[in-house]
Enzyme design. Structure first.
Site, PDB file in Angstrom:
ATOM      1  N   HIS A 142       0.832  -1.237   0.029  1.00  0.00           N
ATOM      2  CA  HIS A 142       0.089   0.018  -0.003  1.00  0.00           C
ATOM      3  C   HIS A 142       0.917   1.284   0.001  1.00  0.00           C
ATOM      4  O   HIS A 142       0.266   2.509  -0.121  1.00  0.00           O
ATOM      5  CB  HIS A 142      -0.841  -0.034   1.457  1.00  0.00           C
TER       6      HIS A 142
HETATM    7  O1  V1P Z   1      -9.879   0.458   7.256  1.00  0.00           O
HETATM    8  C1  V1P Z   1      -8.926   0.976   7.342  1.00  0.00           C
HETATM    9  C2  V1P Z   1      -8.943   2.630   7.566  1.00  0.00           C
HETATM   10  C3  V1P Z   1      -8.981   3.069   8.791  1.00  0.00           C
HETATM   11  N1  V1P Z   1     -10.224   3.935   8.531  1.00  0.00           N
HETATM   12  C4  V1P Z   1     -10.197   5.353   8.475  1.00  0.00           C
HETATM   13  C5  V1P Z   1     -10.292   3.250   7.341  1.00  0.00           C
HETATM   14  N2  V1P Z   1      -7.858   0.253   7.752  1.00  0.00           N
HETATM   15  C6  V1P Z   1      -7.519  -0.803   7.537  1.00  0.00           C
HETATM   16  C7  V1P Z   1      -5.817  -1.158   6.896  1.00  0.00           C
HETATM   17  C8  V1P Z   1      -6.020  -2.585   6.600  1.00  0.00           C
HETATM   18  C9  V1P Z   1      -4.468  -2.588   6.227  1.00  0.00           C
HETATM   19  C10 V1P Z   1      -4.138  -4.127   5.184  1.00  0.00           C
HETATM   20  C11 V1P Z   1      -2.803  -4.071   4.935  1.00  0.00           C
HETATM   21  C12 V1P Z   1      -2.218  -5.170   4.206  1.00  0.00           C
HETATM   22  O2  V1P Z   1      -2.976  -5.220   2.966  1.00  0.00           O
HETATM   23  C13 V1P Z   1      -0.787  -5.123   3.892  1.00  0.00           C
HETATM   24  C14 V1P Z   1       0.146  -5.482   4.988  1.00  0.00           C
HETATM   25  O3  V1P Z   1      -2.700  -6.557   4.765  1.00  0.00           O
HETATM   26  C15 V1P Z   1      -7.702  -1.413   9.027  1.00  0.00           C
HETATM   27  C16 V1P Z   1      -8.306  -2.507   9.600  1.00  0.00           C
HETATM   28  C17 V1P Z   1      -9.142  -3.438   8.848  1.00  0.00           C
HETATM   29  N3  V1P Z   1      -9.970  -4.106   9.770  1.00  0.00           N
HETATM   30  O4  V1P Z   1      -9.299  -3.367   7.517  1.00  0.00           O
HETATM   31  N4  V1P Z   1      -7.047  -0.768  10.111  1.00  0.00           N
HETATM   32  C18 V1P Z   1      -7.081  -1.582  11.125  1.00  0.00           C
HETATM   33  N5  V1P Z   1      -8.242  -2.538  10.727  1.00  0.00           N
HETATM   34  C19 V1P Z   1      -6.811  -1.336  12.413  1.00  0.00           C
HETATM   35  C20 V1P Z   1      -7.350  -2.027  13.584  1.00  0.00           C
HETATM   36  C21 V1P Z   1      -6.684  -1.687  15.084  1.00  0.00           C
HETATM   37  C22 V1P Z   1      -5.648  -0.843  14.957  1.00  0.00           C
HETATM   38  C23 V1P Z   1      -5.000  -0.175  13.770  1.00  0.00           C
HETATM   39  C24 V1P Z   1      -5.493  -0.553  12.732  1.00  0.00           C
HETATM   40 ZN    ZN Z   2      -3.892  -7.184   3.408  1.00  0.00          ZN
END
Ligand code: V1P
Ligand code: ZN
Length: 378
Positions: A142
């Protein structure tokens, strides 16, 4: 049981630095570099190092990272620390710092370690002294030129592909992480020398929100971005069949000189962030399928948030690239407790979410992608 070796044995290079497993994004954060330590212990205790050249890669230099990333952004990454971050608070929105991409101890060092490994892996393929180069630390798809995104700060994949492009006329990027490979797609959106092909969950809401089927590239790159948007709960049979149909056509039309395969393990069933239903066997089948083309290949990590299964998956896939069949009983490691109660390589992962990908949906998807690829032939 012991490891059984196959007749075809490509030369495999494996990149790992022990420190990589000791970085922490923060207690609540789902990205756990410790999964790299778990993976490495399983790989070594299965004896897979006997089938590979194992390297402790050097760190990427600032100059190497500048091949893709902006100077201001690099300067920020280099200088900001948890202790001095107050002085940089005015830059946080500019550089997308927050819950997904926090400032943590050793962040810049972590970036240099995983990126250095991907760059070295690419150069190893170019030199012709390896057929397959594995870096489970990398795959942070990303990261953007000017900012981090989705747990990724430096885009090691883009840096590695830029290396490969010095030698190979065409490079294929394949991404089986459950999230769209947006950073890599964006970097090569307007070139016909890199085809990006991402299989991911897409509904307009799921992170990062891009990866619709009609994002196909632009300018010279038109039709060279392939997106395979999927719904919750896709199962082994649907996924592997779709993957093989699409990749067969991609290989026939694009004829890459090298392949970069991002193996994000958050597409497995029971992932903490993911919603697919894949077994480790099916995930690995995608790796096996890409390997059989006999094209120089980089195999890299990515997402994966149920870390006991990430370690199992990447260990199994290390075995696949080596042509070594691994017994299901895990070898004992100091991390044994993670793998209770079954202590096996292939636990049952499916069943949590129903499959929302109908046969009709998948058939229509395949037809549209094959149609897109027909434009490349003319
Ligand atoms: O959904 C979001 C953003 C935060 N919101 C404002 C929208 N972020 C996701 C990011 C997922 C990243 C995936 C990375 C990869 O593709 C490559 C290494 O796997 C996110 C999520 C989710 N459930 O999608 N961030 C978090 N969860 C999160 C949870 C707890 C603490 C910090 C981040
Ligand atoms: Zn992923």
């Amino acid at each position: 049981g012991s490891v059984v070796a196959e007749h075809y044995r490509p030369r495999v290079s494996y990149y790992m630095r022990e420190q990589a497993g000791n970085f922490h994004y923060g207690r609540q954060h789902p990205m756990k570099p410790h999964r790299l330590t778990l993976t490495n212990h399983l790989v070594l205790n299965y004896g897979l190092h006997k089938y590979m050249d194992v390297y402790e890669p050097r760190r990427a230099t600032e100059e190497e990272i500048r091949e893709f990333h902006a100077e201001d952004y690099i300067e920020f990454l280099k200088r900001v620390t948890p202790d001095n971050q107050k002085e940089f608070a005015n830059c946080f929105s500019e550089f997308n710092i927050g819950d997904d991409c926090p400032i943590f101890d050793g962040m810049w060092d972590f970036c240099r370690i995983y990126s250095g490994a991907s760059i070295e892996a690419a150069r190893k393929l170019i030199s012709g002294s390896a057929d397959i180069a594995v870096n489970w630390m990398g795959g942070l798809h990303h990261a953007k030129k000017y900012e981090p995104s989705g747990f990724c700060y430096v885009n090691d994949i883009v840096l590695a592909i830029l290396q490969l492009l010095r030698y190979y006329p065409r490079v294929l990027y394949v991404d089986i992480d459950i999230h769209h490979g947006d950073g890599v797609q964006e970097a090569f959106y307007t070139t016909d020398r890199v085809m990006t092909c991402s299989f991911h969950k897409y509904n307009g809401d799921f992170f990062p929100g891009t990866g619709a089927i009609d994002e196909m590239g632009s300018g010279l790159g038109k039709f060279y971005a392939v997106n395979v948007p999927l719904q919750d709960g896709i199962d082994d049979r649907s996924y592997t069949q779709l993957f093989k149909n699409v990749m067969t056509a991609v290989m026939e039309t694009f004829k890459p000189g090298a392949i970069v395969l991002q193996c994000g393990a958050d597409s497995l069933g029971l992932d903490r962030l993911g919603v697919f239903n894949l077994s480790i066997a099916a995930h690995g089948e995608c790796v096996r399928f890409m390997r059989q083309f006999g094209v120089p290949m980089m195999v890299i990590g990515g997402g994966g948030y149920t870390i006991r299964n990430v370690a199992r998956c990447w260990t199994y896939e290390t075995g696949i690239v080596c042509g070594a069949e691994l017994p299901d009983a895990l070898p004992p490691t100091v991390y044994n407790d993670f793998f209770a109660p079954d202590y096996s390589l292939h636990p049952q992962l499916s069943g949590r979410v129903a499959n929302h990908n109908t046969r009709a949906y998948l058939n229509a998807l395949t037809a549209r992608i094959l149609e897109q690829l027909r434009y490349l032939k003319g």
